[in-house]
Design a protein around this motif. Structure first.
Motif, short mmCIF file in Angstrom:
data_model
loop_
_atom_site.label_atom_id
_atom_site.label_comp_id
_atom_site.label_asym_id
_atom_site.label_seq_id
_atom_site.Cartn_x
_atom_site.Cartn_y
_atom_site.Cartn_z
N TYR A 159 1.29 12.89 -5.71
CA TYR A 159 0.73 13.36 -6.99
C TYR A 159 0.29 14.80 -6.82
O TYR A 159 0.06 15.27 -5.71
CB TYR A 159 -0.52 12.55 -7.37
CG TYR A 159 -0.27 11.09 -7.65
CD1 TYR A 159 0.04 10.65 -8.94
CD2 TYR A 159 -0.37 10.15 -6.64
CE1 TYR A 159 0.24 9.31 -9.21
CE2 TYR A 159 -0.16 8.80 -6.90
CZ TYR A 159 0.15 8.39 -8.18
OH TYR A 159 0.36 7.05 -8.44
N LEU A 184 -7.66 7.07 -9.89
CA LEU A 184 -7.44 8.51 -9.98
C LEU A 184 -7.54 8.98 -11.44
O LEU A 184 -8.19 9.97 -11.74
CB LEU A 184 -6.06 8.83 -9.39
CG LEU A 184 -5.62 10.27 -9.26
CD1 LEU A 184 -6.62 11.11 -8.49
CD2 LEU A 184 -4.24 10.32 -8.60
N THR A 189 0.86 -1.20 0.00
CA THR A 189 0.00 0.00 0.00
C THR A 189 0.89 1.24 0.00
O THR A 189 0.63 2.20 0.71
CB THR A 189 -0.94 0.01 1.22
OG1 THR A 189 -0.14 -0.07 2.41
CG2 THR A 189 -1.93 -1.13 1.17
N LYS A 244 -3.52 2.37 -6.91
CA LYS A 244 -4.85 2.91 -7.21
C LYS A 244 -4.77 4.09 -8.18
O LYS A 244 -5.72 4.85 -8.31
CB LYS A 244 -5.54 3.37 -5.92
CG LYS A 244 -5.93 2.22 -5.00
CD LYS A 244 -6.70 2.77 -3.81
CE LYS A 244 -7.16 1.66 -2.89
NZ LYS A 244 -7.85 2.19 -1.71
N GLN A 245 -3.65 4.22 -8.86
CA GLN A 245 -3.50 5.32 -9.81
C GLN A 245 -4.56 5.26 -10.90
O GLN A 245 -5.07 6.28 -11.34
CB GLN A 245 -2.09 5.32 -10.43
CG GLN A 245 -1.87 6.49 -11.38
CD GLN A 245 -0.45 6.54 -11.90
OE1 GLN A 245 0.51 6.34 -11.17
NE2 GLN A 245 -0.31 6.81 -13.20
N LEU A 293 -13.21 10.87 -4.16
CA LEU A 293 -12.03 10.09 -3.77
C LEU A 293 -11.50 10.44 -2.38
O LEU A 293 -10.53 9.83 -1.92
CB LEU A 293 -10.91 10.27 -4.81
CG LEU A 293 -11.23 9.85 -6.24
CD1 LEU A 293 -10.06 10.16 -7.16
CD2 LEU A 293 -11.59 8.38 -6.31
N ILE A 315 -9.93 13.14 -1.56
CA ILE A 315 -8.69 13.91 -1.67
C ILE A 315 -9.01 15.38 -1.43
O ILE A 315 -9.88 15.95 -2.06
CB ILE A 315 -8.07 13.72 -3.07
CG1 ILE A 315 -7.65 12.27 -3.27
CG2 ILE A 315 -6.88 14.68 -3.28
CD1 ILE A 315 -7.25 11.93 -4.70
N GLU A 358 -0.90 12.46 -1.11
CA GLU A 358 -0.48 11.07 -1.15
C GLU A 358 -1.63 10.20 -1.64
O GLU A 358 -2.79 10.42 -1.27
CB GLU A 358 -0.04 10.60 0.24
CG GLU A 358 1.28 11.19 0.66
CD GLU A 358 1.84 10.53 1.92
OE1 GLU A 358 1.30 9.51 2.38
OE2 GLU A 358 2.84 11.06 2.43
N TRP A 359 -1.29 9.22 -2.48
CA TRP A 359 -2.27 8.30 -3.04
C TRP A 359 -1.56 6.98 -3.28
O TRP A 359 -0.39 6.97 -3.68
CB TRP A 359 -2.82 8.88 -4.33
CG TRP A 359 -3.97 8.12 -4.93
CD1 TRP A 359 -3.92 7.28 -6.01
CD2 TRP A 359 -5.33 8.12 -4.50
NE1 TRP A 359 -5.17 6.77 -6.27
CE2 TRP A 359 -6.05 7.27 -5.36
CE3 TRP A 359 -6.01 8.76 -3.47
CZ2 TRP A 359 -7.42 7.04 -5.22
CZ3 TRP A 359 -7.36 8.53 -3.34
CH2 TRP A 359 -8.06 7.69 -4.19
N GLU A 360 -2.25 5.87 -3.04
CA GLU A 360 -1.64 4.57 -3.26
C GLU A 360 -1.34 4.38 -4.75
O GLU A 360 -2.23 4.53 -5.59
CB GLU A 360 -2.56 3.45 -2.77
CG GLU A 360 -2.66 3.37 -1.27
CD GLU A 360 -3.60 2.27 -0.81
OE1 GLU A 360 -3.63 1.21 -1.47
OE2 GLU A 360 -4.29 2.49 0.19
N SER A 363 2.37 4.62 -0.71
CA SER A 363 1.82 5.89 -1.17
C SER A 363 2.82 6.62 -2.05
O SER A 363 4.03 6.52 -1.84
CB SER A 363 1.44 6.78 0.01
OG SER A 363 0.30 6.28 0.63
#
Length: 195
Positions: free
Chosen positions: A9, A62, A4, A58-59, A116, A118, A53-55, A6
């Motif tokens: 982005y 996004l 997971t 899971k791009q 999401l 974010i 931050e994003w996994e 991160s």
């Protein structure tokens, strides 16, 4: 075990290539004359969603969100006009707060938060200040004063449109474009008088 990890982005609008080249020239000028290289680590842009931050795995989710957001919106007009600063470290190109740009950023921030989760906590209490950074972070105070004295009265004016929503990822200590999503909706032209 599933990773997971991160990744950082951010989401931005980039000006047309010719303007990017000119802005990169200003960044290079600051690097050579005022010992600041930080701004060269990303392409010229207007930040719409600050770094988050994003996994990495899971791009795709996004990208799917950004594709859907972009395809129902028109290219965003941008007006670049002169230079500005956030003393004692930042020199930038002014980007006018046009209604189209403000609405686009507001809709993106709202929808990416609700879809999401974010959001940028620092932005909650501040209004959106569009700009295109040419020097920051590693710019020392005395170099800021010299650079700002050189650029504060310099003229610059462009009217252009951003045709894509751009996703950037932090890799190898710099920001790289990892996705561009076309803004597809065309603004209707008014109908002329019938013959």
């Amino acid at each position: 075990m599933i990773s997971t990890e991160s990744t950082l982005y951010f989401i931005a609008l980039l000006p047309p290539e010719a303007i990017q080249e000119e802005v990169t020239g200003y960044k290079q000028h600051f690097a050579e004359n005022y010992q600041t290289r930080q701004a060269l680590k990303s392409p010229p842009h207007v930040t719409l969603q600050p770094p988050f931050e994003w996994e990495a795995q899971k791009q795709g989710l996004l990208e799917e969100f950004l594709r859907g957001f972009a395809e129902v919106r028109a290219p965003v007009p941008m007006v670049l006009s002169g230079f500005g600063s956030f003393p004692p470290r930042v020199v930038y190109i002014n980007v006018k707060k046009t209604p189209e740009l403000l609405l686009f950023q507001s809709e993106l921030a709202g929808e990416i938060n609700s879809s999401l989760g974010i959001y940028d906590a620092k932005s909650k209490g501040r209004s959106f200040s569009p700009h295109m950074t040419i020097a920051f972070k590693d710019l020392r105070r005395h170099h800021f004063n010299m650079g700002w004295a050189e650029f504060k009265d310099r003229e610059l004016y462009y009217e252009c449109s951003a045709s894509h929503l751009t996703l950037l990822v932090f890799q190898d200590r710099q920001w790289r474009i990892c996705g561009e999503f076309p803004l597809k909706v065309q603004v209707a032209e008014p109908l002329g008088e019938p013959n």
